[in-house]
Enzyme design. Structure first.
Site, short mmCIF file in Angstrom:
data_model
loop_
_atom_site.label_atom_id
_atom_site.label_comp_id
_atom_site.label_asym_id
_atom_site.label_seq_id
_atom_site.Cartn_x
_atom_site.Cartn_y
_atom_site.Cartn_z
N HIS A 222 0.81 -1.21 0.00
CA HIS A 222 0.00 0.00 0.00
C HIS A 222 0.85 1.27 0.00
O HIS A 222 0.34 2.37 0.09
CB HIS A 222 -0.92 -0.03 1.23
CG HIS A 222 -2.03 0.94 1.21
ND1 HIS A 222 -2.18 1.94 2.15
CD2 HIS A 222 -3.08 1.09 0.36
CE1 HIS A 222 -3.26 2.65 1.89
NE2 HIS A 222 -3.82 2.16 0.81
N LYS A 224 3.26 4.42 -1.07
CA LYS A 224 3.42 5.37 -2.17
C LYS A 224 4.75 6.07 -1.94
O LYS A 224 4.88 6.88 -1.03
CB LYS A 224 2.29 6.41 -2.20
CG LYS A 224 0.92 5.82 -2.50
CD LYS A 224 0.19 5.41 -1.26
CE LYS A 224 -1.23 4.98 -1.60
NZ LYS A 224 -1.86 4.28 -0.46
N ASP A 229 17.19 10.59 -7.48
CA ASP A 229 18.62 10.81 -7.29
C ASP A 229 19.07 10.64 -5.84
O ASP A 229 20.15 11.11 -5.46
CB ASP A 229 19.03 12.20 -7.79
CG ASP A 229 18.96 12.31 -9.31
OD1 ASP A 229 18.91 11.26 -9.98
OD2 ASP A 229 18.96 13.44 -9.82
N HIS A 398 -9.19 11.32 1.60
CA HIS A 398 -8.27 10.18 1.47
C HIS A 398 -6.96 10.43 2.20
O HIS A 398 -6.07 9.58 2.20
CB HIS A 398 -8.00 9.91 -0.02
CG HIS A 398 -7.39 8.58 -0.30
ND1 HIS A 398 -6.07 8.43 -0.68
CD2 HIS A 398 -7.91 7.33 -0.24
CE1 HIS A 398 -5.81 7.15 -0.88
NE2 HIS A 398 -6.91 6.45 -0.62
N LYS A 400 -4.18 10.71 5.10
CA LYS A 400 -3.86 9.94 6.31
C LYS A 400 -2.91 10.78 7.15
O LYS A 400 -1.70 10.83 6.89
CB LYS A 400 -3.20 8.61 5.95
CG LYS A 400 -4.03 7.71 5.00
CD LYS A 400 -3.61 7.89 3.58
CE LYS A 400 -4.12 6.81 2.65
NZ LYS A 400 -5.49 6.47 2.66
N ASP A 405 -0.48 17.07 20.00
CA ASP A 405 -0.05 18.17 20.86
C ASP A 405 0.58 19.33 20.11
O ASP A 405 1.40 20.08 20.68
CB ASP A 405 0.93 17.67 21.93
CG ASP A 405 0.26 16.81 22.98
OD1 ASP A 405 -0.99 16.72 22.96
OD2 ASP A 405 0.98 16.22 23.81
#
Length: 480
Positions: A222, A224, A229, A398, A400, A405
């Site tokens: 899952h 991404k 470089d 979508h 996440k 704090d």
């Protein structure tokens, strides 16, 4: 007579199957709830239950999955020894005087082998336009290598634009590697031949050719990740597809968060990619050119946590639990899929009852109905404890994101659900800096403005049909 014998044989086969699979499930010593549900399904629906278990229920032993990691990590640590960015218990002291920071940093080091690095700089990329603009710019400027790893990579307009750019960069002598999850990227796999002819190396992570024979069907990559470089790194929630640019009229506006990284943290993002590439291709890629000495960029404390079913301790679940129980003032969560375990529910309720400001933004426009209704089955009990919950109504949420704090910000691919905690290979960046946390809070408060807060008294009056959908979806969530 023959028919009677035939049915007797079938009955015996089914009975033996139930005894065998039931024994396997029992001896796996998994969560008792999952064990009971699987046994009930096998008892009520023997044939269908057996097929579901073979497809989704089997446990792949962590030792088998984790063999590939150790050598790669040791090689990386040796290469970076002179740079003094190897995992070390002393690194935790950099986290400052905050007990929460030190506790979380130490857990990430021990649980996810995630070093705490200081020489870093980051940029929050809000939504698709800013994200893809930054990605195209980075890829265009690449001189040595480009590494891309995605859960979903559509062969649509934005996908083709990226692929065409990658093929052009390959023709210029840049080494290009593209790794996608092996399930659900068939449209891209059809272009693998064309990409390879152009010099782009491609691979599918745990491809599924025969679902009923694959133990890894339920283990998906899952992550991404983009590394250019060895100096620029990207991670977050966006895959590659037109919907992430809000181009899909049926879906509408798409709200997401990506992160651009520079500095020592990119080394460990690179290691995760090369690890995953090695799993699929058995190609051992290493060397100084993949880990260049970064410039002095700043003092942003960062840890890159790569977790998955190959982790020894169920890393991300433990990490999130410690984060929730260590916060002293605020806990802000944005997640499209919210299917927590009982420990996380207790941590959230306890935090709210202790007087912390706990807020969660969930999807109001679902892209997956089952997870949407499962998520909503937890709302009433959380509202009763004082947790404030919002439905995002502007479009599909979508992103996440976790903010603690106003000191720690977390961005990655990890959803607040059982699948991300236990089954998926995930990647997240933990950044210990107030300025970074405040930047994420800006987006969070904007999203609050684009959301509707759920009120306990009103939520209790929801239709019976909604309650049935919630309970039904929640019933199957432990099978993930």
């Amino acid at each position: 007579m023959l028919i009677s014998i035939f049915f007797t044989i079938i009955f015996i086969i089914i009975l033996l199957q139930l005894v065998f699979l039931g024994s396997v499930i029992f001896l796996e010593n998994r969560d008792p709830t999952k064990t009971i549900i699987w046994l009930l399904i096998l008892g009520a629906l023997p044939i269908l239950g057996a097929l579901l278990y073979i497809l989704f229920g089997r446990v792949v032993r962590k030792r088998r999955l984790s063999r590939h990691k150790q050598v790669r990590q040791e090689q990386t640590e040796e290469l970076l020894m002179d740079r003094q960015v190897r995992p070390s218990a002393e690194d935790v002291d950099q986290a400052g005087d905050s007990p929460m920071n030190k506790k979380l940093a130490r857990l990430l080091l021990n649980d996810a082998n995630a070093p705490l690095t200081l020489n870093n700089r980051s940029e929050v990329l809000t939504n698709g336009k800013k994200t893809f603009r930054a990605l195209f710019s980075a890829i265009e400027e690449a001189r040595y290598h480009i590494h891309l790893e995605y859960y979903i990579f559509h062969n649509d307009a934005i996908g083709r634009d990226i692929l065409n750019l990658l093929m052009r960069k390959a023709s210029e002598g840049v080494k290009v590697r593209v790794l996608v999850d092996g399930l659900g990227n068939r449209s891209l796999e059809k272009r693998f031949g064309e990409l390879r002819k152009a010099g782009v190396e491609t691979a599918g992570f745990y491809p599924v050719r025969f679902p009923f024979l694959s133990k890894r069907l339920n283990l998906r990559n899952h992550r991404k990740i983009v590394v250019v470089d060895g100096r620029l790194g990207f991670l977050g929630g966006l895959n590659v597809g037109d919907e992430y640019l809000s181009r899909n009229k049926k879906i509408g506006f798409w709200r997401d968060t990506f992160l651009k990284l520079e500095g020592d943290s990119v080394n460990f993002l690179q290691t995760v990619f090369l690890n995953d590439w090695n799993v699929v291709t058995h190609e051992d890629i290493n060397g100084p050119r993949y880990y260049p000495q970064p410039l002095q960029l700043g003092s942003q404390l960062t840890q890159i946590a790569a977790t998955g079913p190959d982790s020894d301790w169920g890393s991300m679940l433990q990490i999130f639990f410690v984060a929730l129980t260590s916060a002293e003032k605020t806990i802000y969560i944005e997640t499209p899929y919210f299917i927590p375990d009982e420990g996380s529910v207790m941590a959230l309720k306890t935090a709210a009852l202790s007087g912390l400001d706990v807020r969660i933004i969930l999807q109001g426009v679902p892209d997956h109905k089952l997870t949407y209704w499962a998520s909503h089955s937890y709302i009433e009990e959380l509202l009763e404890s004082g947790v404030r919950i919002y439905r995002y109504t502007k479009g599909v949420l979508h992103a996440k994101v976790l903010i603690l704090d106003s000191e720690i910000g977390v961005v990655g691919s990890t959803n607040f659900d059982i699948r991300s905690f236990s089954l998926n290979f995930e990647i997240s960046a933990f950044i210990y800096e107030c300025a970074f946390a405040h930047r994420l809070e800006q987006d969070f408060h904007q999203d609050l403005a684009d959301s509707k807060e759920l009120v306990l008294e009103e939520y209790k009056l929801r239709p019976l049909s909604d309650r049935i959908k919630e309970s039904s979806a929640r019933l199957f969530s432990p099978l993930l």
